[in-house]
Design a protein around this motif. Structure first.
Motif: not given
Length: 272
Positions: A50-53, A69-70, A126-131, A138-141
């Motif tokens: 969630e923090r990454k999103v 950037g991760d 992590a460079y995208a968000i899947l909803d 909602r999760a980072p990709v």
């Protein structure tokens, strides 16, 4: 007055008592391990994901660039051999929710899966968000399917060698079904017509769920091919090139014997 000695327990009773103490101790240890796996790892991974999103959303709104950037990401030159899309060697029941045996090549990914000429995401970045609205997900990709640096952090992993979001081919993803955030626990509930969105710094890509494979082999690499088609269930999949998304995870729950697969097709692209 001299007190008598305490009577000694019979040998059999002492053995039974000692065995009971060992059994109780082992039971407590096992209980703690179960709590750690089923509760603590989920809590940690979900909070981190969630923090990454939120971090990605703030970065995109601020025009920070870099594709999200991760803090744990590495350059491609620093990627270890174990992170290049091969199935990890450790027990997939607690982490590898990914089919093995993919026949796609990283060369084809660079040719057809790039993001409009932009540099490829770094390994583990992590460079995208899947909803997934139906699942409230909602999760980072992140790039790659490393257990330690991607899947166990509650992220969804992008299979190297498959297309990037919105590009021709198959944008193939893996995620845990149990433990470590379990983002794909309920993808079996997705129905035909449900929408999935993938947000990047450049655009939002909307996919529509089309087909599912309830169970296939863990080595069925055909499901993440450029034209996804199961090699185990011949009737499952596609026969023509297109713009696909694939979600993969372990099945049945709490095992890693088989894989569950959900496919979708790109319906629209909305530039940011």
């Amino acid at each position: 007055m001299v007190q008598g000695r305490r009577p000694r327990r019979p040998p059999l009773r002492r053995v039974l008592w000692g065995g009971a103490e060992v059994a109780v101790t082992l039971g407590v240890v096992l209980l703690l391990l179960v709590v750690h796996q089923l509760w603590w790892t989920n809590r940690q991974a979900r909070a981190g994901a969630e923090r990454k999103v939120h971090a990605l959303e703030r970065e995109w709104e601020g025009g920070g660039g870099g594709g999200g950037g991760d803090e744990g990401g590495r350059g491609a030159a620093d990627a270890s051999p174990g992170d290049d899309g091969a199935v990890p060697d450790d027990d997939p029941a607690v982490g590898d929710d990914t089919p093995s045996g993919s026949s796609t090549s990283s060369g084809s990914s660079r040719a057809s899966g790039g993001r409009g000429g932009a540099a490829q995401p770094r390994w583990d970045q992590a460079y995208a968000i899947l909803d997934v609205p139906r699942l409230g997900l909602r999760a980072p990709v992140a790039q790659g399917i490393s257990k330690a640096k991607v899947l166990n952090r509650g992220y969804v992993g992008h299979y190297p060698g498959t297309a990037q979001p919105g590009r021709a081919g198959n944008f193939a993803l893996a995620g845990h079904r149990n433990t470590h955030g379990e983002p794909f626990r309920y993808i079996n509930r997705l129905r035909r017509g449900d929408t999935l969105t993938v947000r990047t710094e450049e655009a939002t890509y909307t996919y529509v769920v089309d087909k599912k494979v309830a169970q296939t082999s863990a080595g069925d690499g055909g499901v993440i091919g450029a034209v996804p088609r199961s090699r185990v269930v011949p009737s499952a999949g596609y026969s023509e090139p297109g713009y696909y998304i694939t979600l993969t995870t372990c099945t049945p729950e709490f095992t890693s014997k088989y894989r569950l697969v959900v496919w979708g097709k790109l319906s629209r692209m909305t530039p940011r």
